[in-house]
Design an enzyme around this catalytic site. Structure first.
Site, PDB file in Angstrom:
ATOM      1  N   SER A  84     -13.980   1.472  -9.243  1.00 11.21           N
ATOM      2  CA  SER A  84     -14.659   2.712  -8.850  1.00 11.21           C
ATOM      3  C   SER A  84     -13.763   3.601  -7.987  1.00 11.21           C
ATOM      4  CB  SER A  84     -15.943   2.385  -8.093  1.00 11.21           C
ATOM      5  OG  SER A  84     -15.661   1.572  -6.985  1.00 11.21           O
ATOM      6  N   CYS A  85     -12.622   3.080  -7.515  1.00 16.46           N
ATOM      7  CA  CYS A  85     -11.756   3.929  -6.683  1.00 16.46           C
ATOM      8  C   CYS A  85     -11.013   4.981  -7.513  1.00 16.46           C
ATOM      9  CB  CYS A  85     -10.787   3.102  -5.860  1.00 16.46           C
ATOM     10  SG  CYS A  85      -9.527   2.320  -6.849  1.00 16.46           S
ATOM     11  N   TYR A  99      -3.337   2.330  -6.523  1.00 18.17           N
ATOM     12  CA  TYR A  99      -4.119   1.503  -7.442  1.00 18.17           C
ATOM     13  C   TYR A  99      -4.960   2.383  -8.367  1.00 18.17           C
ATOM     14  CZ  TYR A  99      -7.357  -2.221  -8.843  1.00 18.17           C
ATOM     15  OH  TYR A  99      -8.102  -3.133  -9.561  1.00 18.17           O
ATOM     16  N   LYS A 150      -5.056   2.771 -12.528  1.00 20.56           N
ATOM     17  CA  LYS A 150      -6.269   2.506 -13.303  1.00 20.56           C
ATOM     18  C   LYS A 150      -6.692   3.734 -14.119  1.00 20.56           C
ATOM     19  CE  LYS A 150      -6.866  -1.787 -12.537  1.00 20.56           C
ATOM     20  NZ  LYS A 150      -6.725  -2.718 -13.678  1.00 20.56           N
ATOM     21  N   HIS A 161     -10.773  -8.017   0.566  1.00 15.50           N
ATOM     22  CA  HIS A 161     -11.794  -6.980   0.661  1.00 15.50           C
ATOM     23  C   HIS A 161     -12.809  -7.371   1.735  1.00 15.50           C
ATOM     24  CE1 HIS A 161     -10.309  -5.727  -3.378  1.00 15.50           C
ATOM     25  NE2 HIS A 161     -10.463  -4.562  -2.799  1.00 15.50           N
TER      26      HIS A 161
END
Ligand code: GDP
Length: 315
Positions: free
Chosen positions: A108-109, A136, A140, A179
């Site tokens: 979702s980032c 990242y 993606k 995380h």
């Protein structure tokens, strides 16, 4: 009935091992895997040779260099280079060897820092990214676009799923690089053992995050693999979020910690809110089944078992 031959790239990670558990429950798949020692996914020729030999019909791409907010912002070159290379190698080797269906997993980032909340798929590339995980995210986004481009140009069914923050069995418990959920489980567990009066959580405690139990992601992936005409990319989320402070209280309850929770404002908050709009996936008939309270209990039980067996991941 002939089973579909499925390659799960990255089966030793938290997501890959959940996919493997799910694939083994579904008798329609004949699953192929390779450890890092058997296949270096950063080496294109090795990927091609492996795919030529194994001839999978389907691929799920769950291999990634992952890490929490500190790790991402400290090692941007590693996060960008490794994840870009993995994506381009697997996608191109799959295409070259006749794979018809590939599911690429992102995060979702990929969405802009200030995207509307909950974040719809259409928010992609509409604004600047959150700087703490930009490397990242860029890798993606490139992977997702690569799949869509191969689908458009070559007619292969390569598509993507973008999961929200994940947690569950086999998570990484490194004190700095993990995380938030594994980070807090580890810290509250140690504080309980050592009878510490307080535990510090990073940042202001106000950021909002959505968390999905990793087995729910695995079930969503197989659901997507069964759709005849899946979207190019689709959000996979739980559907609601909590503040980091609320999460810390839930983890403390799960672990049985009774001391104070304080804030370490020297650490970054990251993006203020990250909740996915999951209406597209829900409209195809999928919903999650593990709530945060139950998921935290399962994750903590796994942490304790892994610790007792001396196999806690801490990378
Ligand atoms: P993010 O969703 O990409 O920001 O990734 P993280 O899971 O690393 O962090 C989520 C939020 O939890 C951020 O606001 C962090 O500052 C906060 N947080 C609080 N305590 C911790 C901790 O011990 N570890 C991590 N990684 N984050 C923490």
């Amino acid at each position: 009935m002939k089973k579909r031959r499925l390659f799960i790239a990255g089966h030793t990670g938290m997501v890959g091992s959940a996919l493997l558990r799910e694939a083994q429950c579904r008798e329609v798949f004949d699953t192929v895997t390779a450890t890092r020692a058997q296949l270096d996914l950063r080496d294109f020729n090795a990927c091609l040779a492996f795919m030529e030999e194994q001839r999978p019909e389907c691929v799920i791409f769950a291999a990634a260099k992952v890490g929490g907010i500190l790790s991402n912002s400290t090692y941007p070159a590693d996060f960008l280079y490794d994840n870009l290379t993995l994506a381009s190698n697997i996608v191109h080797a799959s295409f070259k060897t006749g794979v018809q269906r590939l599911l690429f997993l992102g995060s979702s980032c990929i969405y802009p820092k200030l995207a509307p909340q909950p974040i719809p798929e259409s928010a992609l590339l509409t604004g600047p990214l959150e700087p703490t995980n930009e490397a990242y995210a860029i890798a993606k986004i490139a992977g997702l676009k690569l799949c869509a481009a191969y689908r458009k140009q070559h007619g292969v069914l390569f598509h993507s799923a973008m999961p929200t923050n994940l947690y569950g069995l086999g998570d990484n418990y490194h004190p700095d690089h993990s995380h938030v959920i594994p980070g807090l489980i580890h810290r509250f567990h140690l504080a309980t053992e050592q009878q510490l009066p307080e535990v510090a959580i990073w940042g202001t405690g106000t950021p909002l995050r959505e968390f999905l139990y990793v087995d729910d992601l695995a079930s969503a992936c197989f659901h997507l693999l069964n759709l005849d005409n899946p979207p190019d990319w689709v959000n996979v989320g739980y559907g609601s979020d909590v503040s980091i402070l609320e999460l810390a209280h839930s983890v403390a309850r799960t672990v049985g910690y009774q001391g104070r929770i304080v804030l370490d404002s020297s650490k970054p908050d990251g993006t203020p809110r990250k909740l996915l709009d999951t209406s597209l996936l829900r409209s195809t008939g999928w919903t999650p089944s593990v709530n945060l309270e139950d998921g935290l209990k399962l994750a903590y039980a796994d942490y304790q078992a892994a610790k007792a067996a001396n196999r806690l991941r801490s990378l």
